[in-house]
Write an enzyme that holds these catalytic residues in place. Sequence first.
Site, PDB file in Angstrom:
ATOM      1  N   GLY A  10       0.839  -1.207   0.000  1.00 19.37           N
ATOM      2  CA  GLY A  10       0.000   0.000   0.000  1.00 19.37           C
ATOM      3  C   GLY A  10       0.870   1.250   0.000  1.00 19.37           C
ATOM      4  O   GLY A  10       0.657   2.190  -0.778  1.00 19.37           O
ATOM      5  N   HIS A  11       1.879   1.280   0.884  1.00 14.94           N
ATOM      6  CA  HIS A  11       2.797   2.434   0.928  1.00 14.94           C
ATOM      7  C   HIS A  11       3.505   2.582  -0.423  1.00 14.94           C
ATOM      8  O   HIS A  11       3.662   3.674  -0.942  1.00 14.94           O
ATOM      9  CB  HIS A  11       3.871   2.234   2.005  1.00 14.94           C
ATOM     10  CG  HIS A  11       3.341   2.202   3.404  1.00 14.94           C
ATOM     11  ND1 HIS A  11       3.424   1.082   4.198  1.00 14.94           N
ATOM     12  CD2 HIS A  11       2.747   3.154   4.159  1.00 14.94           C
ATOM     13  CE1 HIS A  11       2.899   1.338   5.377  1.00 14.94           C
ATOM     14  NE2 HIS A  11       2.475   2.589   5.389  1.00 14.94           N
ATOM     15  N   GLY A  25      -3.359   7.212   2.047  1.00 14.47           N
ATOM     16  CA  GLY A  25      -4.207   6.072   1.677  1.00 14.47           C
ATOM     17  C   GLY A  25      -5.617   6.190   2.239  1.00 14.47           C
ATOM     18  O   GLY A  25      -5.816   6.601   3.394  1.00 14.47           O
ATOM     19  N   SER A  78      -2.075  -3.224   6.040  1.00 13.26           N
ATOM     20  CA  SER A  78      -1.781  -2.379   7.196  1.00 13.26           C
ATOM     21  C   SER A  78      -0.527  -2.933   7.861  1.00 13.26           C
ATOM     22  O   SER A  78      -0.320  -4.153   7.875  1.00 13.26           O
ATOM     23  CB  SER A  78      -2.950  -2.455   8.188  1.00 13.26           C
ATOM     24  OG  SER A  78      -2.552  -2.009   9.460  1.00 13.26           O
TER      25      SER A  78
END
Length: 283
Positions: A36-37, A149, A188
């Site tokens: 995600g990052h 996000g 996460s």
Amino acid sequence: MVIFKKINDIKHYIYLQNTSGTATGFVPTMGALHAGHLSLVGKAKADGMLAVCSIFLNPTQFNDKNDLNKYPVSIEEDIELLIKGGCDVLFMPSVNEIYPDGESGAKTYDFGYLDTILEGATRPGHFRGVGQVVARLLEIIQPHNLYIGQKDFQQCMVIKKLVEMTGMSKINVIICPTAREADGLAMSSRNRRLTEPQRTIAGVIYQCLVSIESKQNAADFEVVKKECGDLLAAKGFIPEYIALADARNLALLSNYQKDVPMVALIAAKIGEIRLIDNVLLGK
Ligand code: PAF
């Protein structure tokens, strides 16, 4: 990738890059990086930016010190991932560098209503800490674009408000879609702390969100909320909230509304791990 620990050094480097025509895209993180990052870094690069990422485990946003102490740290791996992900600059400041007047000396911001509901209500002081650190990082990096996000939907709203309140509205706040695992679990850093059995069932949070979305024209939210609460509990989760809100301002809704852009949000704990997720409700 160039790594900086000192404010003056990174400011000077970014200044030189900006004056030679490259705008800055900033991705703030607390480390323990995942896909995600990296998608945020990738988006900054795709937008033609100098991609600057920060890793700073901000102590002031943890209302639960146990959560801070157990937050996963994996600096070496993070650096490898950022290099592979095409990041140009990494900022890894110390606590003293960010809070030279001590943690309580940093300027705070009042987010009003946004700090009284959902994450604000269940994690008192959390958004005060987020506001402190993000304001400080933006002051240092002075990005053209800020990439965050959607997984932290309320945080996105808080940051947008912060940017307005601090007169930094020329920064484009770009909210990017939540990256998900194959079973829908939102990526996460905290997922790393899930045991294998917990990880196997953690996709249930997303299943609930999908069910809230799919039943919007056919059921009462209270009924769907009860079904989701029961399903989460049956899997061993303790739901903290299952909520429906106006996606423009996070005003809580007791039922589905036609012609209102809505967001469904869930926070639930399994063992010591607290997970959050949300989906925007399409028509
Ligand atoms: O979302 C996070 O990782 C953090 O809250 C942030 C925005 C990096 C501030 O510490």
